[in-house]
Design an enzyme around this catalytic site. Structure first.
Site, PDB file in Angstrom:
ATOM      1  N   GLU A 262     -23.781  40.171   3.998  1.00  0.00           N
ATOM      2  CA  GLU A 262     -24.483  39.001   4.514  1.00  0.00           C
ATOM      3  C   GLU A 262     -24.876  38.133   3.321  1.00  0.00           C
ATOM      4  OE1 GLU A 262     -28.365  37.775   7.268  1.00  0.00           O
ATOM      5  OE2 GLU A 262     -27.994  39.886   6.764  1.00  0.00           O
TER       6      GLU A 262
ATOM      7  N   ARG B  58     -27.412  55.691   2.372  1.00  0.00           N
ATOM      8  CA  ARG B  58     -27.546  54.538   1.486  1.00  0.00           C
ATOM      9  C   ARG B  58     -28.058  54.985   0.130  1.00  0.00           C
ATOM     10  NH1 ARG B  58     -32.968  52.456   1.344  1.00  0.00           N
ATOM     11  NH2 ARG B  58     -32.175  50.361   0.935  1.00  0.00           N
TER      12      ARG B  58
ATOM     13  N   LYS C 113     -32.960  43.772  -0.030  1.00  0.00           N
ATOM     14  CA  LYS C 113     -32.868  42.358  -0.414  1.00  0.00           C
ATOM     15  C   LYS C 113     -34.161  41.614  -0.084  1.00  0.00           C
ATOM     16  CE  LYS C 113     -28.738  41.485   1.437  1.00  0.00           C
ATOM     17  NZ  LYS C 113     -27.531  40.706   1.833  1.00  0.00           N
TER      18      LYS C 113
END
Length: 557
Positions: free
Chosen positions: A36, A262, A272
């Site tokens: 993204e 992750r 982020k």
């Protein structure tokens, strides 16, 4: 016929792919990397890049690059450009052209109409807070929206009004009609489309409605022929929507989603949103601040593509949640630079020495190696003069048998040069040492003095062979090992994460325009970021040695 490779050190995903190929489930493996564009790539993305592009490379398949630009308010061109540059810098090549989810908007819209016609989607006129209330909780089942039983015609009309910009943001959304009493919160009529009055950066057509990630991602995977859709464990529940949508629309390719853990890195955050908070609060100077775990930040600090990909290979791919020690990342770059970086001497905290018995105005040239173990890297010339600089930490007024540096009673060897002995010091009005007066032994160049044991060797630079330099010393950004899981992570910022020192460096560096990374002897590895006339800025990449000894590289949660 392509040979099916079974790698010795397989992760569970590679084992799945090996069996899929062996059983002829697929003839070609096709993965994708779908960032993204609302921020810069970080180490967690590097792990995903290594996995998706690595699998495509290992099994002679393809890997697409697709930007998930479904939120125009957060999508920015600068992030797209940064992501492209980071992927190329890391050495990965995507298949064909760059894709954008927005290029499928017309197709996605038609699939939404298809769900409405199947009575599997409806336009809800509840506002955001009401939708949340109707959804229920983990212990309380949800209840149907009063708009859930609109006719197909009503839903088509409202959805087209949404598309034409006739309804305001927040007044309507398209939801899947699944089960408001499902045990899985995510399956309680998830939102598929919402109204956003904003132009998408990568899409030149005006849209007033934008698909959610859950609706667009699975269909985009199918359109591109993705076989294995790889994502992190937080998308495990989303797989239920992923499969439901593909099952209930008329689409040919049905990709399979697989999840892995992750990356969680010690003393770092990889969210982020939280990284943006650091920028907004001016704790760091941007996404590419060398203290940030972003690819651009690590690049600016002096990390190499190989060190980052090696790190990703070492941590592996599992379903187990672990916190990776920061020292493993540092070890990857240290091992590389130990072999590739030429040596040079720099003084971070200079103090002047005058060698009073050395001939006045005499300059001696010393030829020294650029690397102790790699003669192919050549040599350089050091100038020796009666006035030199050493680091303040290499002199002590007090004599200590455990101190292996220069004192008024203890000799020390200058690297590649002579043995010196201090006998007097001069201080300023603040009682700080300004000059150290020494004598040298002219018989000790390149050999040990007779019947004398020299405890230490220190680095130095002659006053006629110096350039001023600025050194940026980096420490951990946080004071606690796992700030990612702490709501008040801003309370644990290390105020000493950046220390700036102004010192000196060998002037030999002026003529070496192509070399940017050096090992400063006894100081660490440094990367030359910017240069001005007779002034240099060096970012510390890492220390010479790991600070912790004999510790496991992975900390279990």
């Amino acid at each position: 016929m392509k040979k099916i490779i079974q790698f010795k050190k397989n992760n569970f995903i590679k084992k799945i792919i090996y069996l899929d190929l062996k059983n002829n489930k697929y003839s070609q493996i096709h993965t994708r990397f779908p960032p993204e564009p609302n921020g810069y790539l970080h180490l967690g993305h590097a792990k995903a890049l290594c996995l998706n592009f690595g699998i495509a490379n290992d099994y002679q398949g393809y890997c697409n690059l697709r930007f998930d630009d479904t939120n125009p308010k957060k999508t920015k061109k600068k992030y797209i450009n940064s992501i492209i540059n980071d992927i190329q810098w890391l050495g990965f090549k995507w298949n064909g052209k760059i894709h954008y989810t927005s290029e499928y908007f017309k197709i996605l819209y038609e699939y939404a109409i298809q769900l409405i016609n199947k009575e599997l989607a409806y336009v809800d006129l509840l506002d955001k807070n009401q939708i949340k209330e109707y959804r229920g909780t983990l212990t309380q089942k949800g209840k149907n929206s009063p708009y859930r039983n609109h006719t197909i015609e009503q839903n088509i009309k409202l959805f087209r009004q949404m598309q034409n910009g006739e309804l305001n943001p927040g007044t309507a959304c398209l939801r899947a009609k699944i089960d408001m009493e499902s045990n899985y919160m995510i399956m309680r009529d998830p939102v598929l489309y919402r109204i956003i009055f904003s132009k998408n950066d990568s899409n030149h057509h005006k849209w007033y409605i934008y698909p959610t990630y859950d609706f667009s991602h699975c269909i985009s995977d199918s359109i591109e022929g993705i076989t294995h859709s790889l994502c992190t464990l937080e998308f495990t529940e989303n797989k239920k929507i992923y499969d439901w949508i593909l099952k209930n629309i008329n689409i040919k390719n049905i990709p399979k989603q697989y999840e892995y853990s992750r990356l969680q890195l010690e003393y770092s955050i990889l969210s982020k949103r939280k990284l943006q908070t650091l920028i907004d609060n001016k704790i760091v100077k941007g996404w590419d601040d060398p203290r940030m775990p972003t690819i651009s930040g690590l690049k600016r600090r002096g990390y190499t593509p190989q060190s980052i990909t090696n790190f990703c290979k070492k941590i592996g791919i599992t379903k187990q949640e672990n916190i990776i020690e920061l020292s493993l990342l540092e070890c990857c770059i240290r091992n590389e630079l130990n072999y590739t970086a030429p040596r040079i001497m720099a003084i971070l905290n200079p103090i002047k020495i005058i060698i009073t018995n050395y001939p006045i105005n005499y300059v001696e040239k010393l030829i020294v190696p650029n690397h102790p173990n790699r003669p192919e890297l050549g040599t350089r010339t050091l100038l020796f003069y009666r006035e030199i600089y050493i680091d303040q930490s290499d002199f002590s007024e007090e004599d200590n048998p455990n101190y292996k540096r220069l004192t008024l009673k203890q000799e020390v060897r200058l690297r590649y040069s002579y043995v010196i002995q201090a006998y007097k010091i001069k201080k300023d009005i603040n009682n700080n040492i300004k000059i150290i007066y020494c004598k040298y032994d002219p018989k000790t160049l390149g050999k040990s003095p007779d019947n004398r044991k020299i405890k230490g060797v220190i680095h130095w630079i002659a006053s006629n062979n110096i350039c001023k330099a600025e050194f940026h010393i980096y420490n951990r950004l946080f004071t606690i090992p796992n700030p990612e899981n702490n709501k008040n992570f801003l309370n644990y910022i290390n105020k000493q994460s950046l220390i700036i020192k102004k010192g000196l460096i060998e002037s030999n560096i002026i003529n070496n325009h192509d070399q940017l990374t050096y090992q400063f002897e006894r100081e660490g590895y440094f990367y030359m970021e910017k240069t001005k006339k007779n002034h240099f800025i060096f970012n510390q990449v890492t220390t010479l040695r790991e600070n912790k000894k004999n510790k496991n590289k992975i900390l279990k949660k």
